[in-house]
Scaffold this motif. Structure first.
Motif, PDB file in Angstrom:
ATOM      1  N   LYS A  19       0.021   6.093  16.312  1.00 52.09           N
ATOM      2  CA  LYS A  19      -0.972   5.469  15.221  1.00 52.09           C
ATOM      3  C   LYS A  19      -0.477   3.808  15.265  1.00 52.09           C
ATOM      4  O   LYS A  19       0.544   3.540  15.314  1.00 52.09           O
ATOM      5  CB  LYS A  19      -0.707   5.896  13.922  1.00 52.09           C
ATOM      6  CG  LYS A  19      -1.344   7.437  13.750  1.00 52.09           C
ATOM      7  CD  LYS A  19      -0.904   7.861  12.219  1.00 52.09           C
ATOM      8  CE  LYS A  19      -1.506   9.112  12.147  1.00 52.09           C
ATOM      9  NZ  LYS A  19      -1.296   9.785  10.488  1.00 52.09           N
ATOM     10  N   ALA A  20      -1.352   3.256  14.929  1.00 48.11           N
ATOM     11  CA  ALA A  20      -1.252   1.466  14.930  1.00 48.11           C
ATOM     12  C   ALA A  20      -0.537   1.299  13.760  1.00 48.11           C
ATOM     13  O   ALA A  20      -0.591   1.834  12.812  1.00 48.11           O
ATOM     14  CB  ALA A  20      -2.694   1.012  14.852  1.00 48.11           C
ATOM     15  N   THR A  21       0.168   0.189  13.838  1.00 51.53           N
ATOM     16  CA  THR A  21       0.820  -0.495  12.678  1.00 51.53           C
ATOM     17  C   THR A  21       0.181  -1.659  12.271  1.00 51.53           C
ATOM     18  O   THR A  21      -0.164  -2.503  12.838  1.00 51.53           O
ATOM     19  CB  THR A  21       2.271  -0.932  13.244  1.00 51.53           C
ATOM     20  OG1 THR A  21       2.888   0.227  13.640  1.00 51.53           O
ATOM     21  CG2 THR A  21       3.134  -1.566  11.939  1.00 51.53           C
ATOM     22  N   TYR A  22      -0.118  -1.477  10.919  1.00 46.45           N
ATOM     23  CA  TYR A  22      -1.048  -2.625  10.277  1.00 46.45           C
ATOM     24  C   TYR A  22      -0.457  -3.587   9.476  1.00 46.45           C
ATOM     25  O   TYR A  22       0.654  -3.130   8.797  1.00 46.45           O
ATOM     26  CB  TYR A  22      -2.246  -1.974   9.464  1.00 46.45           C
ATOM     27  CG  TYR A  22      -3.193  -1.175  10.216  1.00 46.45           C
ATOM     28  CD1 TYR A  22      -3.119   0.290  10.606  1.00 46.45           C
ATOM     29  CD2 TYR A  22      -4.371  -1.892  10.306  1.00 46.45           C
ATOM     30  CE1 TYR A  22      -4.107   0.745  11.352  1.00 46.45           C
ATOM     31  CE2 TYR A  22      -5.506  -1.160  11.136  1.00 46.45           C
ATOM     32  CZ  TYR A  22      -5.257   0.206  11.560  1.00 46.45           C
ATOM     33  OH  TYR A  22      -5.918   0.794  12.243  1.00 46.45           O
ATOM     34  N   GLU A  23      -0.722  -4.912   9.611  1.00 44.07           N
ATOM     35  CA  GLU A  23       0.078  -5.807   8.862  1.00 44.07           C
ATOM     36  C   GLU A  23      -0.441  -5.495   7.288  1.00 44.07           C
ATOM     37  O   GLU A  23      -1.460  -5.074   7.002  1.00 44.07           O
ATOM     38  CB  GLU A  23      -0.438  -7.270   9.141  1.00 44.07           C
ATOM     39  CG  GLU A  23       0.236  -7.483  10.600  1.00 44.07           C
ATOM     40  CD  GLU A  23       1.563  -7.542  10.833  1.00 44.07           C
ATOM     41  OE1 GLU A  23       2.127  -8.296  10.091  1.00 44.07           O
ATOM     42  OE2 GLU A  23       2.273  -6.807  11.505  1.00 44.07           O
ATOM     43  N   GLN A  24       0.545  -6.216   6.594  1.00 45.81           N
ATOM     44  CA  GLN A  24       0.270  -6.198   5.140  1.00 45.81           C
ATOM     45  C   GLN A  24      -1.108  -6.680   4.744  1.00 45.81           C
ATOM     46  O   GLN A  24      -1.568  -7.907   5.271  1.00 45.81           O
ATOM     47  CB  GLN A  24       1.171  -6.856   4.296  1.00 45.81           C
ATOM     48  CG  GLN A  24       1.072  -6.713   2.802  1.00 45.81           C
ATOM     49  CD  GLN A  24       2.519  -7.176   2.094  1.00 45.81           C
ATOM     50  OE1 GLN A  24       2.928  -7.957   2.469  1.00 45.81           O
ATOM     51  NE2 GLN A  24       2.553  -6.928   0.867  1.00 45.81           N
ATOM     52  N   GLY A  25      -2.051  -6.055   4.020  1.00 49.42           N
ATOM     53  CA  GLY A  25      -3.440  -6.542   3.411  1.00 49.42           C
ATOM     54  C   GLY A  25      -4.396  -6.353   4.405  1.00 49.42           C
ATOM     55  O   GLY A  25      -5.587  -6.510   4.280  1.00 49.42           O
ATOM     56  N   VAL A  26      -4.041  -5.743   5.511  1.00 46.31           N
ATOM     57  CA  VAL A  26      -5.250  -5.201   6.473  1.00 46.31           C
ATOM     58  C   VAL A  26      -5.776  -3.720   6.394  1.00 46.31           C
ATOM     59  O   VAL A  26      -4.670  -2.722   6.247  1.00 46.31           O
ATOM     60  CB  VAL A  26      -4.698  -5.467   7.901  1.00 46.31           C
ATOM     61  CG1 VAL A  26      -5.910  -4.704   9.121  1.00 46.31           C
ATOM     62  CG2 VAL A  26      -4.385  -6.756   8.356  1.00 46.31           C
ATOM     63  N   GLU A  27      -6.986  -3.423   6.046  1.00 49.51           N
ATOM     64  CA  GLU A  27      -7.271  -2.215   5.364  1.00 49.51           C
ATOM     65  C   GLU A  27      -7.412  -1.260   7.009  1.00 49.51           C
ATOM     66  O   GLU A  27      -8.270  -1.287   7.730  1.00 49.51           O
ATOM     67  CB  GLU A  27      -8.581  -2.106   4.871  1.00 49.51           C
ATOM     68  CG  GLU A  27      -8.946  -2.803   3.763  1.00 49.51           C
ATOM     69  CD  GLU A  27     -10.269  -2.935   2.973  1.00 49.51           C
ATOM     70  OE1 GLU A  27     -10.479  -4.105   2.757  1.00 49.51           O
ATOM     71  OE2 GLU A  27     -10.642  -1.797   2.763  1.00 49.51           O
ATOM     72  N   LYS A  28      -6.499  -0.265   7.063  1.00 55.01           N
ATOM     73  CA  LYS A  28      -6.369   0.731   8.047  1.00 55.01           C
ATOM     74  C   LYS A  28      -7.694   1.356   8.174  1.00 55.01           C
ATOM     75  O   LYS A  28      -8.253   1.850   9.484  1.00 55.01           O
ATOM     76  CB  LYS A  28      -5.301   1.338   8.011  1.00 55.01           C
ATOM     77  CG  LYS A  28      -5.012   2.470   6.966  1.00 55.01           C
ATOM     78  CD  LYS A  28      -3.823   3.297   7.098  1.00 55.01           C
ATOM     79  CE  LYS A  28      -3.709   4.259   6.100  1.00 55.01           C
ATOM     80  NZ  LYS A  28      -2.385   5.082   6.384  1.00 55.01           N
ATOM     81  N   ASP A  29      -8.331   1.709   7.082  1.00 53.93           N
ATOM     82  CA  ASP A  29      -9.579   2.676   6.989  1.00 53.93           C
ATOM     83  C   ASP A  29     -10.885   1.764   7.620  1.00 53.93           C
ATOM     84  O   ASP A  29     -11.793   2.465   7.740  1.00 53.93           O
ATOM     85  CB  ASP A  29      -9.723   3.337   5.797  1.00 53.93           C
ATOM     86  CG  ASP A  29      -8.660   4.229   5.350  1.00 53.93           C
ATOM     87  OD1 ASP A  29      -8.492   4.587   4.161  1.00 53.93           O
ATOM     88  OD2 ASP A  29      -8.220   4.784   6.334  1.00 53.93           O
ATOM     89  N   LYS A  30     -10.892   0.640   7.419  1.00 53.93           N
ATOM     90  CA  LYS A  30     -11.761  -0.434   7.682  1.00 53.93           C
ATOM     91  C   LYS A  30     -11.703  -0.760   9.201  1.00 53.93           C
ATOM     92  O   LYS A  30     -12.743  -0.890   9.766  1.00 53.93           O
ATOM     93  CB  LYS A  30     -11.742  -1.764   6.683  1.00 53.93           C
ATOM     94  CG  LYS A  30     -13.104  -2.566   6.908  1.00 53.93           C
ATOM     95  CD  LYS A  30     -13.285  -3.481   6.081  1.00 53.93           C
ATOM     96  CE  LYS A  30     -14.648  -4.160   6.201  1.00 53.93           C
ATOM     97  NZ  LYS A  30     -15.617  -3.379   6.330  1.00 53.93           N
ATOM     98  N   PHE A  31     -10.705  -1.206   9.538  1.00 47.78           N
ATOM     99  CA  PHE A  31     -10.321  -1.318  10.954  1.00 47.78           C
ATOM    100  C   PHE A  31      -9.476  -0.430  11.839  1.00 47.78           C
ATOM    101  O   PHE A  31      -8.543  -0.376  11.766  1.00 47.78           O
ATOM    102  CB  PHE A  31      -9.306  -2.954  11.091  1.00 47.78           C
ATOM    103  CG  PHE A  31     -10.117  -4.004  10.400  1.00 47.78           C
ATOM    104  CD1 PHE A  31      -9.976  -4.336   8.991  1.00 47.78           C
ATOM    105  CD2 PHE A  31     -11.346  -4.495  11.013  1.00 47.78           C
ATOM    106  CE1 PHE A  31     -10.477  -5.154   8.371  1.00 47.78           C
ATOM    107  CE2 PHE A  31     -11.699  -5.554  10.302  1.00 47.78           C
ATOM    108  CZ  PHE A  31     -11.446  -6.036   8.988  1.00 47.78           C
TER     109      PHE A  31
END
Lengths: 118, 111
Positions: free
Chosen positions: A55-67
């Motif tokens: 799984k990708a690691t998302y930065e704070q504030g980035v919506e994982k369900d959107k991107f």
């Protein structure tokens, strides 16, 4: 030198649709790829780190369900902007890290994808 | 975590004049430093990088940068700029393989 491609280079879509952007490392294997976003006249902001097979690691504030990020092979990562809205319009840039180097694993950047959501 | 500060958002300069674009960073460990150039509607092109060794790094298009550890700086210089150098320049620092960018400096070369 190492080459990273992105497809498409630019895309225009209607609000509510989903858009997929591909990032490919052409002459090396990249276990790690990165997705950045750049608004006009601003710097690159890291959105997420994509690791092959996990799984990708998302930065704070980035919506994982959107991107949605998928890194299914050592040469391909995809970013899908789901239900795109005008505020998602931006320049998306990927980079791929060559993990074969013994000293420093350099990142190589793609040419970017201009997304315009109407 | 590392951070990058580009002190000048815009630098206007006349053709054939020297230029310096300033970059300072903060980090608690050893870092790798980069300068990239971005032309309108294009991706990033690597100008030069500092990984280790000589603190004076020479890059493409006549650019060079000097790593100054005591001042935590990595300023970019060119002795004589051309109109074609007009672009956005980004300083970046990589710590533990995590790359962060400065806000960018818009270099405008005037005839």
């Amino acid at each position: 030198g190492a080459v990273v491609s992105q497809h498409p280079s630019r895309v225009i879509c209607k609000s509510g649709t989903s858009v997929k952007i591909e990032c490919r490392s052409l002459d090396f294997q990249a276990t790690t790829m990165f997705w950045y976003r750049q608004f006009p006249k601003q710097s690159l902001m890291l959105m997420a780190t994509s690791n092959e097979g996990s799984k990708a690691t998302y930065e704070q504030g980035v919506e994982k369900d959107k991107f949605l990020i998928n890194h299914a092979s050592l040469t391909l990562s995809t970013l899908t902007v789901t239900s795109a809205h005008p505020e998602d319009s931006s320049f998306y840039i990927c980079s791929a890290r060559d993990n074969s180097a013994s000293f420093y694993n350099e990142q190589f950047f793609g040419p970017g994808t201009r997304l315009t959501v109407l | 975590a590392q951070s990058v500060t580009q002190l000048d958002s815009q630098v206007p300069v006349f053709e054939e004049a020297p230029v310096e674009l300033r970059c300072n960073y903060s980090s608690s460990v050893s870092v790798y430093l980069f300068w990239y150039v971005q032309y309108p509607n294009q991706g990033l092109q690597l100008l030069l990088k500092y990984l280790s060794g000589s603190t004076l790094v020479k890059g493409i298009n006549g650019f060079e940068a000097e790593f100054n550890k005591s001042q935590t700086s990595f300023h970019l210089r060119k002795p004589s700029v051309h109109i074609s150098d007009t672009a956005e320049y980004f300083c970046a620092v990589s710590e533990n393989n995590d790359m962060r960018f400065g806000a960018g400096t818009r270099l405008t070369v005037k005839p």
